[in-house]
Design an enzyme around this catalytic site. Structure first.
Site, mmCIF file in Angstrom:
data_model
loop_
_atom_site.group_PDB
_atom_site.id
_atom_site.type_symbol
_atom_site.label_atom_id
_atom_site.label_comp_id
_atom_site.label_asym_id
_atom_site.label_seq_id
_atom_site.Cartn_x
_atom_site.Cartn_y
_atom_site.Cartn_z
ATOM 1 N N TYR A 33 0.832 -1.206 0.000
ATOM 2 C CA TYR A 33 0.000 0.000 0.000
ATOM 3 C C TYR A 33 0.861 1.248 0.000
ATOM 4 O O TYR A 33 2.063 1.203 0.252
ATOM 5 C CB TYR A 33 -0.945 0.000 1.201
ATOM 6 C CG TYR A 33 -0.286 0.373 2.508
ATOM 7 C CD1 TYR A 33 -0.462 1.642 3.059
ATOM 8 C CD2 TYR A 33 0.509 -0.541 3.218
ATOM 9 C CE1 TYR A 33 0.129 1.995 4.262
ATOM 10 C CE2 TYR A 33 1.098 -0.207 4.414
ATOM 11 C CZ TYR A 33 0.911 1.067 4.930
ATOM 12 O OH TYR A 33 1.506 1.417 6.108
ATOM 13 N N ARG A 52 8.606 4.158 -4.366
ATOM 14 C CA ARG A 52 8.589 3.248 -3.220
ATOM 15 C C ARG A 52 7.615 2.103 -3.454
ATOM 16 O O ARG A 52 7.887 0.953 -3.101
ATOM 17 C CB ARG A 52 8.229 4.015 -1.938
ATOM 18 C CG ARG A 52 8.317 3.146 -0.685
ATOM 19 C CD ARG A 52 8.176 3.962 0.575
ATOM 20 N NE ARG A 52 6.860 4.594 0.695
ATOM 21 C CZ ARG A 52 6.515 5.391 1.702
ATOM 22 N NH1 ARG A 52 7.388 5.687 2.656
ATOM 23 N NH2 ARG A 52 5.314 5.927 1.746
ATOM 24 N N ARG A 100 -6.672 -20.792 -0.500
ATOM 25 C CA ARG A 100 -5.694 -20.515 0.541
ATOM 26 C C ARG A 100 -4.571 -21.548 0.537
ATOM 27 O O ARG A 100 -4.792 -22.737 0.769
ATOM 28 C CB ARG A 100 -6.358 -20.473 1.915
ATOM 29 C CG ARG A 100 -5.429 -19.963 3.012
ATOM 30 C CD ARG A 100 -6.077 -19.996 4.384
ATOM 31 N NE ARG A 100 -5.239 -19.339 5.372
ATOM 32 C CZ ARG A 100 -4.186 -19.901 5.974
ATOM 33 N NH1 ARG A 100 -3.847 -21.148 5.661
ATOM 34 N NH2 ARG A 100 -3.469 -19.228 6.863
ATOM 35 N N HIS A 102 0.052 -21.321 1.187
ATOM 36 C CA HIS A 102 1.163 -20.410 1.406
ATOM 37 C C HIS A 102 1.941 -20.108 0.131
ATOM 38 O O HIS A 102 2.455 -19.003 -0.039
ATOM 39 C CB HIS A 102 2.113 -20.981 2.465
ATOM 40 C CG HIS A 102 1.601 -20.827 3.861
ATOM 41 N ND1 HIS A 102 0.523 -21.530 4.342
ATOM 42 C CD2 HIS A 102 2.016 -20.030 4.884
ATOM 43 C CE1 HIS A 102 0.289 -21.187 5.594
ATOM 44 N NE2 HIS A 102 1.177 -20.271 5.950
ATOM 45 N N LYS A 146 6.544 -1.555 2.455
ATOM 46 C CA LYS A 146 5.245 -1.014 2.895
ATOM 47 C C LYS A 146 4.158 -2.043 2.567
ATOM 48 O O LYS A 146 3.443 -1.936 1.559
ATOM 49 C CB LYS A 146 4.969 0.333 2.228
ATOM 50 C CG LYS A 146 4.003 1.224 3.021
ATOM 51 C CD LYS A 146 4.079 2.646 2.519
ATOM 52 C CE LYS A 146 3.102 3.556 3.257
ATOM 53 N NZ LYS A 146 3.463 3.768 4.670
ATOM 54 N N GLU A 178 12.184 3.720 14.708
ATOM 55 C CA GLU A 178 11.153 4.635 14.214
ATOM 56 C C GLU A 178 9.955 4.605 15.147
ATOM 57 O O GLU A 178 10.000 3.980 16.201
ATOM 58 C CB GLU A 178 10.745 4.254 12.790
ATOM 59 C CG GLU A 178 10.221 2.833 12.654
ATOM 60 C CD GLU A 178 9.943 2.443 11.212
ATOM 61 O OE1 GLU A 178 9.973 3.316 10.331
ATOM 62 O OE2 GLU A 178 9.670 1.241 10.969
ATOM 63 N N LEU A 202 10.921 2.157 7.757
ATOM 64 C CA LEU A 202 10.282 2.526 6.506
ATOM 65 C C LEU A 202 10.969 3.780 5.968
ATOM 66 O O LEU A 202 11.206 4.725 6.721
ATOM 67 C CB LEU A 202 8.792 2.797 6.717
ATOM 68 C CG LEU A 202 8.024 3.155 5.435
ATOM 69 C CD1 LEU A 202 7.945 1.954 4.505
ATOM 70 C CD2 LEU A 202 6.642 3.666 5.766
#
Length: 283
Positions: A33, A52, A100, A102, A146, A178, A202
């Site tokens: 995101y 980014r 579902r 992995h 992110k 951070e 980040l």
């Protein structure tokens, strides 16, 4: 007015948005995101945000559904559709839907979703400063990506709120990294010090802007690790982030930082940031 969302490449009313229970973002947090600031109806630092996004997508092996230039056009259309002047745009891309398992599915198609939120600048907080508490940073070791896996950050933020503070400063064995959703900097002997942009933090867009502005002002900058003791003894401390801009830290674990008031270096940086965004803000 009904909020308009961007789903894939279509603008639709919020009521028409549907999330599949097979979306890997739903059960794995398998997605990425970005949060863009909007000033004066314009995306702020759009190029840096998309760079980014591209970097994160490549690292987690998600194909972006379109080129960044096309995605920017779609976000600009979304901003216009919602008549957003000041606020944020949230953009999320999951790996897509699949049974579902992995293992990364070979055929999944990435799912893009974006929406806008009206959000005023945190003027009072920037003027008065915030209180923070400290907490051991036990997150995974790719904090530079992110991704949607934000439960540790959520719990850290709540830890601060439970103690009557505004945010938490994370550290690994005494080395400051951070905050829950922002970068942290200190001032020592007139110089700004902040953790280097490695895998432990980040790489904040506002962080990069603040450091660039500091250098333009002739303020020395050091991207090097610093300790909790350095933070406690700092002349000033402040945090940077898309929604928080440049905000002073005036209290740490209940103890004032220096005089307990925003310092002169922070104020200079705030003024420079104000000028940087002034061309976007209606006068």
């Amino acid at each position: 007015m009904t909020p308009i969302y961007l789903i894939q490449d279509r603008l639709v009313p919020k009521e028409e948005v549907r999330v599949s229970p097979d979306d890997r973002g739903y059960y794995f947090g398998d997605g990425i995101y970005e949060v863009f600031r909007v000033y004066g109806g314009k995306l702020f630092e759009a190029e840096a945000h998309f760079k980014r996004l591209e970097r994160t997508a490549a690292a987690v092996r998600i194909d972006l559904p379109a080129a960044s230039s096309e995605l920017q056009k779609q976000l600009e259309q979304l901003i216009a559709a919602n008549s957003l002047i000041e606020g944020t745009v949230y953009l999320q891309i999951t790996r897509g839907t699949a049974p579902r398992a992995h293992a990364i599915p070979a055929e999944a198609e990435p799912v893009l979703m974006a929406y806008t939120t009206e959000l005023k600048r945190p003027v009072r907080m920037m003027q008065q400063g915030i209180a923070v508490v400290t907490m051991e940073d036990i997150r995974w070791l790719r904090c530079d990506l992110k991704t949607l896996n934000l439960l540790p950050n959520t719990l850290a933020k709540q830890h601060a709120l439970d103690q009557g503070a505004d945010d938490v400063v994370l550290h690994r064995g005494g080395l400051v990294t951070e905050c829950s959703a922002s970068n942290v900097m200190i001032v020592k002997q007139g110089a700004i010090i902040t953790h280097p942009a490695d895998n432990l933090i980040l790489h904040g867009i506002t962080r990069a802007v603040a450091l660039r502005l500091a250098r333009e002002l002739g303020i020395p900058v050091a991207e090097t690790p610093f300790t909790l003791d350095d933070l406690r003894q700092a002349e000033e401390a402040f945090v940077t982030g898309t929604t928080i801009e440049v905000t002073p830290v005036i209290s740490l674990d209940g103890i004032p930082v220096a005089s307990g008031s925003p310092g002169p270096v922070t104020r200079r940086l705030q003024q420079a940031f104000e000028q940087a965004i002034s061309s976007c803000i209606p006068q």
